[in-house]
Design a protein around this motif. Structure first.
Motif, PDB file in Angstrom:
ATOM      1  N   ARG A 152       5.301 -11.182   6.576  1.00  0.00           N
ATOM      2  CA  ARG A 152       6.144 -11.768   7.831  1.00  0.00           C
ATOM      3  C   ARG A 152       5.706 -13.277   8.191  1.00  0.00           C
ATOM      4  O   ARG A 152       4.642 -13.679   8.031  1.00  0.00           O
ATOM      5  CB  ARG A 152       5.664 -10.693   8.910  1.00  0.00           C
ATOM      6  N   MET A 153       6.710 -13.992   8.432  1.00  0.00           N
ATOM      7  CA  MET A 153       6.540 -15.226   9.106  1.00  0.00           C
ATOM      8  C   MET A 153       7.419 -15.269  10.359  1.00  0.00           C
ATOM      9  O   MET A 153       8.570 -15.145  10.347  1.00  0.00           O
ATOM     10  CB  MET A 153       7.315 -16.168   7.901  1.00  0.00           C
ATOM     11  N   TRP A 154       6.709 -15.585  11.443  1.00  0.00           N
ATOM     12  CA  TRP A 154       7.178 -15.552  12.571  1.00  0.00           C
ATOM     13  C   TRP A 154       7.822 -16.810  12.888  1.00  0.00           C
ATOM     14  O   TRP A 154       7.631 -17.889  12.298  1.00  0.00           O
ATOM     15  CB  TRP A 154       5.827 -15.576  13.630  1.00  0.00           C
ATOM     16  N   ASN A 155       8.832 -16.541  13.804  1.00  0.00           N
ATOM     17  CA  ASN A 155       9.634 -18.049  14.501  1.00  0.00           C
ATOM     18  C   ASN A 155      10.467 -18.427  13.238  1.00  0.00           C
ATOM     19  O   ASN A 155      10.170 -19.805  12.828  1.00  0.00           O
ATOM     20  CB  ASN A 155       8.699 -18.889  15.083  1.00  0.00           C
ATOM     21  N   ALA A 156      11.136 -17.815  12.346  1.00  0.00           N
ATOM     22  CA  ALA A 156      11.693 -18.423  11.277  1.00  0.00           C
ATOM     23  C   ALA A 156      13.285 -18.417  11.534  1.00  0.00           C
ATOM     24  O   ALA A 156      13.521 -18.188  12.487  1.00  0.00           O
ATOM     25  CB  ALA A 156      11.559 -17.363   9.997  1.00  0.00           C
ATOM     26  N   GLY A 157      13.856 -18.980  10.616  1.00  0.00           N
ATOM     27  CA  GLY A 157      15.420 -19.396  11.117  1.00  0.00           C
ATOM     28  C   GLY A 157      16.225 -19.133   9.852  1.00  0.00           C
ATOM     29  O   GLY A 157      15.980 -18.829   8.612  1.00  0.00           O
ATOM     30  N   GLU A 158      17.521 -19.175  10.146  1.00  0.00           N
ATOM     31  CA  GLU A 158      18.489 -18.964   9.019  1.00  0.00           C
ATOM     32  C   GLU A 158      18.187 -20.008   7.726  1.00  0.00           C
ATOM     33  O   GLU A 158      18.397 -19.587   6.550  1.00  0.00           O
ATOM     34  CB  GLU A 158      19.926 -19.613   9.394  1.00  0.00           C
ATOM     35  N   SER A 159      17.735 -21.281   7.911  1.00  0.00           N
ATOM     36  CA  SER A 159      17.308 -21.974   6.698  1.00  0.00           C
ATOM     37  C   SER A 159      16.279 -21.406   6.026  1.00  0.00           C
ATOM     38  O   SER A 159      16.126 -21.529   4.681  1.00  0.00           O
ATOM     39  CB  SER A 159      16.893 -23.302   7.331  1.00  0.00           C
ATOM     40  N   ASP A 160      15.136 -20.674   6.466  1.00  0.00           N
ATOM     41  CA  ASP A 160      14.118 -20.124   6.001  1.00  0.00           C
ATOM     42  C   ASP A 160      14.555 -18.976   5.170  1.00  0.00           C
ATOM     43  O   ASP A 160      14.283 -18.791   4.072  1.00  0.00           O
ATOM     44  CB  ASP A 160      13.073 -19.642   6.829  1.00  0.00           C
ATOM     45  N   TYR A 161      15.329 -18.247   5.752  1.00  0.00           N
ATOM     46  CA  TYR A 161      16.151 -17.003   5.024  1.00  0.00           C
ATOM     47  C   TYR A 161      16.897 -17.495   3.892  1.00  0.00           C
ATOM     48  O   TYR A 161      16.993 -16.798   2.735  1.00  0.00           O
ATOM     49  CB  TYR A 161      17.022 -16.378   5.957  1.00  0.00           C
ATOM     50  N   ARG A 162      17.759 -18.522   4.136  1.00  0.00           N
ATOM     51  CA  ARG A 162      18.644 -18.974   3.095  1.00  0.00           C
ATOM     52  C   ARG A 162      17.909 -19.714   1.968  1.00  0.00           C
ATOM     53  O   ARG A 162      18.349 -19.935   0.746  1.00  0.00           O
ATOM     54  CB  ARG A 162      19.755 -19.785   3.726  1.00  0.00           C
ATOM     55  N   GLY A 163      16.769 -20.165   2.250  1.00  0.00           N
ATOM     56  CA  GLY A 163      15.895 -21.096   1.476  1.00  0.00           C
ATOM     57  C   GLY A 163      15.309 -20.313   0.025  1.00  0.00           C
ATOM     58  O   GLY A 163      15.017 -21.079  -0.862  1.00  0.00           O
ATOM     59  N   ILE A 164      15.300 -19.292   0.135  1.00  0.00           N
ATOM     60  CA  ILE A 164      14.910 -18.326  -1.125  1.00  0.00           C
ATOM     61  C   ILE A 164      15.615 -17.230  -1.134  1.00  0.00           C
ATOM     62  O   ILE A 164      16.520 -16.667  -0.539  1.00  0.00           O
ATOM     63  CB  ILE A 164      13.426 -17.774  -0.842  1.00  0.00           C
ATOM     64  N   GLN A 221      -1.276  -6.984   4.926  1.00  0.00           N
ATOM     65  CA  GLN A 221       0.003  -7.318   5.129  1.00  0.00           C
ATOM     66  C   GLN A 221      -0.481  -9.039   5.021  1.00  0.00           C
ATOM     67  O   GLN A 221      -1.334  -9.333   5.364  1.00  0.00           O
ATOM     68  CB  GLN A 221       0.980  -7.183   6.154  1.00  0.00           C
ATOM     69  N   VAL A 222       0.530  -9.936   4.743  1.00  0.00           N
ATOM     70  CA  VAL A 222       0.433 -11.425   4.928  1.00  0.00           C
ATOM     71  C   VAL A 222       1.059 -11.792   6.101  1.00  0.00           C
ATOM     72  O   VAL A 222       2.385 -11.500   6.202  1.00  0.00           O
ATOM     73  CB  VAL A 222       0.911 -11.955   3.511  1.00  0.00           C
ATOM     74  N   ILE A 223       0.363 -12.728   6.877  1.00  0.00           N
ATOM     75  CA  ILE A 223       1.177 -13.357   7.829  1.00  0.00           C
ATOM     76  C   ILE A 223       1.291 -14.646   7.514  1.00  0.00           C
ATOM     77  O   ILE A 223       0.326 -15.387   7.182  1.00  0.00           O
ATOM     78  CB  ILE A 223       0.498 -13.176   9.349  1.00  0.00           C
ATOM     79  N   ALA A 224       2.506 -15.264   6.861  1.00  0.00           N
ATOM     80  CA  ALA A 224       2.727 -16.571   6.366  1.00  0.00           C
ATOM     81  C   ALA A 224       2.928 -17.592   7.450  1.00  0.00           C
ATOM     82  O   ALA A 224       3.607 -17.491   8.547  1.00  0.00           O
ATOM     83  CB  ALA A 224       3.919 -16.308   5.582  1.00  0.00           C
ATOM     84  N   GLN A 225       2.346 -18.803   6.988  1.00  0.00           N
ATOM     85  CA  GLN A 225       2.900 -19.778   7.902  1.00  0.00           C
ATOM     86  C   GLN A 225       4.023 -20.724   7.008  1.00  0.00           C
ATOM     87  O   GLN A 225       4.898 -21.298   7.686  1.00  0.00           O
ATOM     88  CB  GLN A 225       1.719 -20.962   7.722  1.00  0.00           C
ATOM     89  N   SER A 226       4.034 -20.561   5.802  1.00  0.00           N
ATOM     90  CA  SER A 226       5.286 -21.067   5.267  1.00  0.00           C
ATOM     91  C   SER A 226       5.517 -20.241   3.845  1.00  0.00           C
ATOM     92  O   SER A 226       4.611 -19.745   3.062  1.00  0.00           O
ATOM     93  CB  SER A 226       4.895 -22.447   4.942  1.00  0.00           C
ATOM     94  N   VAL A 227       6.659 -20.240   3.379  1.00  0.00           N
ATOM     95  CA  VAL A 227       7.252 -19.415   2.427  1.00  0.00           C
ATOM     96  C   VAL A 227       8.287 -20.320   1.824  1.00  0.00           C
ATOM     97  O   VAL A 227       9.246 -20.716   2.192  1.00  0.00           O
ATOM     98  CB  VAL A 227       7.906 -17.933   2.626  1.00  0.00           C
ATOM     99  N   LYS A 228       7.967 -20.835   0.373  1.00  0.00           N
ATOM    100  CA  LYS A 228       9.024 -21.668  -0.168  1.00  0.00           C
ATOM    101  C   LYS A 228       9.033 -21.518  -1.676  1.00  0.00           C
ATOM    102  O   LYS A 228       8.285 -20.898  -2.279  1.00  0.00           O
ATOM    103  CB  LYS A 228       8.451 -23.123  -0.111  1.00  0.00           C
ATOM    104  N   ARG A 229      10.296 -21.949  -2.140  1.00  0.00           N
ATOM    105  CA  ARG A 229      10.617 -21.615  -3.523  1.00  0.00           C
ATOM    106  C   ARG A 229       9.546 -22.352  -4.332  1.00  0.00           C
ATOM    107  O   ARG A 229       9.133 -23.573  -4.038  1.00  0.00           O
ATOM    108  CB  ARG A 229      12.043 -22.013  -3.997  1.00  0.00           C
ATOM    109  N   ALA A 230       9.122 -21.596  -5.199  1.00  0.00           N
ATOM    110  CA  ALA A 230       7.949 -22.457  -6.098  1.00  0.00           C
ATOM    111  C   ALA A 230       8.557 -23.217  -7.229  1.00  0.00           C
ATOM    112  O   ALA A 230       9.614 -23.033  -7.685  1.00  0.00           O
ATOM    113  CB  ALA A 230       7.140 -21.232  -6.879  1.00  0.00           C
ATOM    114  N   GLU A 231       7.828 -24.335  -7.662  1.00  0.00           N
ATOM    115  CA  GLU A 231       8.009 -25.288  -8.714  1.00  0.00           C
ATOM    116  C   GLU A 231       7.927 -24.342 -10.063  1.00  0.00           C
ATOM    117  O   GLU A 231       6.961 -23.714 -10.179  1.00  0.00           O
ATOM    118  CB  GLU A 231       7.350 -26.419  -8.595  1.00  0.00           C
ATOM    119  N   PRO A 232       8.730 -24.597 -11.029  1.00  0.00           N
ATOM    120  CA  PRO A 232       8.319 -24.106 -12.418  1.00  0.00           C
ATOM    121  C   PRO A 232       6.898 -24.200 -12.828  1.00  0.00           C
ATOM    122  O   PRO A 232       6.237 -23.203 -13.224  1.00  0.00           O
ATOM    123  CB  PRO A 232       9.428 -24.728 -13.159  1.00  0.00           C
TER     124      PRO A 232
END
Lengths: 321, 321, 321, 321, 321, 321
Positions: free
Chosen positions: C51-63, C83-94
């Motif tokens: 879970r990542m608290w205080n996320a938004g549409e852009s976080d959701y659409r970003g992955i 469980q993992v409490i995330a500060q950030s979740v981003k698409r990984a580079e190859p």
């Protein structure tokens, strides 16, 4: 101890400081990551939901389902249902508990039921049936368990003594019904009633929380009861020097294994004798009346003439006007 | 005695003067009120229909299903199937019967199967399982019945020794299959195979004609086997001074009661362990292969690539080209 | 890159800074209207909630589900589950991804399985079967897909290479079982095993997230496989100049279409040959053992001898003591 | 040749000397061991039972089901039904047979139906659908079989040309119904109607007696039709240079495989598009009306307002007053 | 009044100040014990979820499901779906409501449908059928209810006038279909269509919120319709002095009671006449097309070619490309 | 008239010259084309098969099922069952018939049952229920039919007066059972018992042979009873000037329509009140006990402890030792 306020008596905003039976405990997060403890509190009058905000793992681990717990908090009306918001929930000391507050049937009632059971069985005149019944009645450990066991873990007769209650109720039923059908053998029927659910003594765990035992889940009360019956028949012959005819024992086993009426309800054989048909049908009647009456009584839907829809019986029930 | 002509060898218009096993006797009228006797004649090679014209009640009463009967008559081809038109059908004298003519499995074969069964079971290393198995193996009466019982009264393995044949075949199966799934406990599986149909020893009547016993019909081999297992476990503990853990006994009972796989096939519980799933599935495979192979082999429809339609399996079978 | 901490290794309060495979993303509100992102993070060792608290549409659409994502956060024990409490979740580079961390079967294992598959099929002696098999084996695009496809999107063998794993496992099974039943044609069975689920190559989407393709949902792998088989048979005849007898092709198609065993499981015909019965039953066995073993292994209920109740198999499973 | 007396015209005690189509031949014994031949005699007006007393194997072998046979005998009323008692039943010479006496639909009727089919299909405007349809229409062998095939071997449309009759009738239905539901794509529906039972061309044997082919029994017309559609789609692209979109082909395959409406009627997928629901429902309507109308018309129960009970539809039908 | 913004027109962050129809109100707590009100707001264009934070029992009690409510708040996009966050939700004044905003079918459309219904029924030539129909048509109270009733409370035709819409649509269907089957009696069919769901007039509550009446739940529209038909038949005879033959009345009752097609869908008898089969099948078609079309149209899954999975029809639906 | 020899008294080779009730007449050929007449002969003691050799169409047409016939012939034991070989079978003259020989229940018994029914109903204290019941009791035509009707055409209570017998038996049952369950309303239950099968008055034809009426087959006794109840309620209000509350009438209708317990037994609604559950379960009990007792009593299998297998109840019954 101040006088108990039963679950069914709690009023809005009333202070609560007393013992309950705990079940269904859960530790759940809210969206901020703060945990709260949720559990059900029961006494013999019913069950009420309880929440304690800002709880932790130690609160959750500190009690077990089936524990008596001492609760401090407040009763609050919420959307038509009463709940308890707790400040603390702790395992109760033995001295704090009056067991009679938690039993649907009081000791005296249980005792009376037991006496009616024994009296009915003692009147059986058939020598082999009497010998067999005696092998059960004189087994104190069996009888103690029989008189404390519930008849289920939910739905009908799910309380300590529920099995005894159900069996005595069915004995009354067969005594009323059998005289109208002279082709029925009342004594076989009475023994069948006594034994049909006797496997529940081992199928269910009921010292604390109601649950299935491992063996209850893997073998089931039907087969468990037959295994015990097999042993008791040999005990009875040794004790009484009365032969139990194999055909009679077979018919009694058949009464037990066929009493769910259909294979997809877990009976390995369908009823093939008149007594077996009668037992299975009256068992169904007593169970359905107890269960439906409970569903109607506990229905939280106070404004409606209908209960909610219950998926397991695939219907709503009419409560009337 | 001249050399026997087996059922499968009888040719059109051949004279018949020898012993058969009788079953399905019926006395039926033709439209003139004349009665004829109809019955089936078997030996180990198969079964053939027989009719005796102008028979009476005394002919019908003179033999029982399951009797060895001496038949005089003629084999006749009728609509592609051979039948016997008899002049006389009489109960055979003991001296006229060579039992080996009537056994699908010969004594030596049965003996070999029994040895393979025992050898496999003797290799079990788990002390409680070995003690339990030993309580069965050393019970001569049980073992004699186990080695003579069929596995059914029609369909698969319906012949004396059929149970033993089926059990040894399934032991081979689980020994081949279990090594591929390290999560399976082979020894539990082997004991499960040994016991799963052991109730058939009492469910079926096989001294003469194959039939269900009263208890077989009212209780069924599944519950019968569990009752015996219950007793054997206590015998084993006494004999061997090895404790049989209750959980192990429970798992073995579960293997027995769940082996039909589904409640509507008469299992009071569905398989809930990996071994129980394996046993139920491989039992299904062995039974289906034995049964379907038999249906294809005995199909009288010589011209067709298909067997007839069988309602109990709701299909025809493809015999191939 | 620091050494990976696999999902199954994460400890309470451990810092997490690495790549996972994302699935089941959801953007959900709490009661204050604040949104949080919830998703599942996997690697080859298992799956963990995040879970990542205080996320938004852009976080959701970003992955996207199926993306490799780089996660920064903390592992936390919550009600017995990590469980993992995330500060950030981003698409990984190859360059950040080591694919072998995410494959249940490693490349070398897959390669070994493929070699076993090919070796088994190459031993087939029947000319028409060999010609047919060769038409598949020499189709590189088919074989590449066959060796990467899962056997399902949940339950059994739901991972890349799962189809190959299941097929090789079943080939071992039929090679062990068929010799006990001389009436079975092992080579037909092996080809049936190879082809029975071959439609999953097109039924499932598995390049990224596991899902059904449109055609998988509307046509299903059974019919898809038969259409391909139809084409391959003609290819095989042209390539090899060996005639594939129509009856043989028919039997192979029947193996494919009947392998679910019953019409209400989606087989348009029930098994009507000995090989078809064998294939359907052993497929059921292998699938059930893989699935039940997984359910037991992944059961979060660490304190209990029982898994939770699974509605799709209508039972709990016994984990043992 | 004298003018034919059709089956429906035969009167009590009328002499019979003409050709019929034979089916269901059986050689049966009476109780004296005398054999008689029993068979059904048909022409386009209906079917009548026939018996020849004192027949033998040579009579039985001398004719085949599906043969035209020349019968000499007498029509007799028996228990309200007419039957033929034959003196002789012999295979007819080709010159004795006028095929039009045996066809429910006459050549001209068949030709008219074929023209209506083709005309309707030629009006399709969608390029890919038109190209696909053209690949079927220009396949003379397919079309010849399509126009001669029955739609079943019993029940509805079980006569040569019955498939064509059913398809044209359903085309009329969808042309009448589709305009009321603008959300339906009429052209897809028409092609679906054309193709839905096209597998019956190969599922059924109809050159002589009506029967299932081997492939019809093992694979079934649903899967057979999809395999042909798969090929025709590629032929169509090559012939017409029009691309057939994969999604369109998928939807057409879905129309075919889902048209039995439910998996336990042999459809591997249930209808998931509006056109598939429409096709399955109207197919059910047309088949039921044809079948029930036939059952009412052929009901031998002349005195009753009810037909007999038909187990396959689990009901009697009301014939009215 | 400013011009209405329909539910389907609301844009992100748009201010909302107008009347809606309320349903499904719930008062729910968040984890802090703060309550919020949740309800659905509808007009004829669709339905939208609404939440009002920090609400209380008085807000909850202040409105009823089925009320017109005046809402002040803001439309917000949330996870791809629009919702309303309300500052206030109050019962609307009668003067604030324009009923036509809330009717799927406008008064003029309803009037036109009613005229088509009456015109069709007035053309019936059979004297008894015409007399019977006239007894309904001239019952103003019945007709008013008939023209306002929905055909269901969810799924197909669940809006005021939905019953009329469904019946007129089915009349068109039978008028198109019946001419293709000369064995059908069109006039009986038309009366059957008119009456088949006429019990919904009393089964459903539709003055405000759509719901089942008590009698609708306990008796059901099928039996309710037959009771009314019974009375109307006697009224008709008295009014018109035309005898309604008992057999005709029986057939009409049968059309009504069998129109669900199968007993487990609540029909006490399955269809036993050609008209009953036709009515049940076309009713199924019209209901499924209306329902599936609605499910596809209202599917919130904008990105996917598939709707979600619907348990009641056990499938997803294909929306196409 | 000489004293009657009842069917159950006939001995081997006894001359027969008296009247029976005929049913199931059939004219059948033997293999020589000679016809014989086959029928069943009954009186109140049971039923016996009868054959008359060399019969013709005129013999067959000369009697009807349901006729009293005068038979001359001989009783003969055949395969353990008695049959009559007749020389002549003729319609009896009215003067030859003593109706009391053919009634399971004698006039006095019927009268006594009717008095018990009326007495029980007269004790009802609820004004609306009493008014309603009175509307039935004072309808002489209804009561006459009610007291002559059977409760079925085979299985349980299939004799004239059987309905009355079944209803009085069930009234005894509910009077015995209801006091144990104070939540049950005994008076509603009694009226429910009275009415539940009242539609059988019109569903069955019982003046001569037992059969279903047309309306019985097309509408069924459940819906027929509700239509009558609807009328009687209005009659009752007019007669008695007591209002029958709509909710009460609804509950009574529900008792009637739900008494088969499940939709697939033809109940359009399942029981949703405590009384409805009780009525359906006790009806099942009384019907099963009557039916199973009959099957055991009439079992021709004198040597066996088991009856034959009965497909409609999917079991054999145990007759005991």
């Amino acid at each position: 101890m101040p006088e108990r306020r039963f679950v069914s008596q709690l009023a809005n905003n009333e202070q609560v400081e007393q013992v309950f039976l705990a079940s269904n405990k859960q530790l759940r997060p809210n969206r901020q990551g703060n945990l709260f403890l949720q559990l059900d509190l029961s006494d013999r009058s019913g069950t009420i939901a309880c929440r304690m905000w800002n709880a932790g793992e130690s609160d959750y681990r500190g009690i077990e389902n089936g524990d008596y717990v001492y609760v401090e908090g407040t009763a609050q009306l919420f959307q038509g249902a009463m709940q308890v918001i707790a400040q603390s929930v702790k395992r109760a000391e033995p001295g704090e508990v009056d067991e009679s507050d938690f039993m649907t049937l009081q000791s005296a009632e249980l005792e009376a039921l037991r006496e009616r059971l024994v009296a009915t069985l003692k009147e059986i005149k058939s020598k082999p049936l009497a010998a067999l019944v005696d092998a059960y009645l004189s087994d104190d450990m069996f009888m103690d368990k029989f008189c404390r066991a519930p008849a289920g873990i939910k739905n009908h007769h799910a309380y300590k003594g529920g099995l005894l209650d159900h069996v005595v109720s069915m004995m009354d039923l067969v005594k009323a019904v059998a005289p109208m059908y002279p082709q029925l053998d009342l004594e076989k029927l009475l023994v069948g009633v006594f034994l049909h659910d006797s496997g529940k003594v081992d199928e269910l765990e009921y010292e604390r929380d109601l649950a299935y035992t491992d063996e209850g889940q893997m073998i089931g009360h039907i087969v468990q009861a037959v295994c015990v019956l097999d042993r008791k028949a040999r005990d009875a012959e040794q004790r009484s020097q009365v032969a139990i005819p194999p055909v009679l024992l077979m018919e009694l086993k058949h009464l037990v294994i066929s009493h769910h009426g259909q294979t997809h309800f877990g009976s390995p054989k369908v009823p093939m004798t008149l007594e077996a048909v009668t037992l299975a049908t009256l068992d169904d009647l007593d169970a359905k009346l107890a269960s439906f009456t409970g569903l109607i009584k506990e229905c939280p839907n106070a404004d409606s003439r209908w209960t909610q829809y219950f998926p397991n019986i695939d219907r709503k029930l009419w409560k009337g006007v």
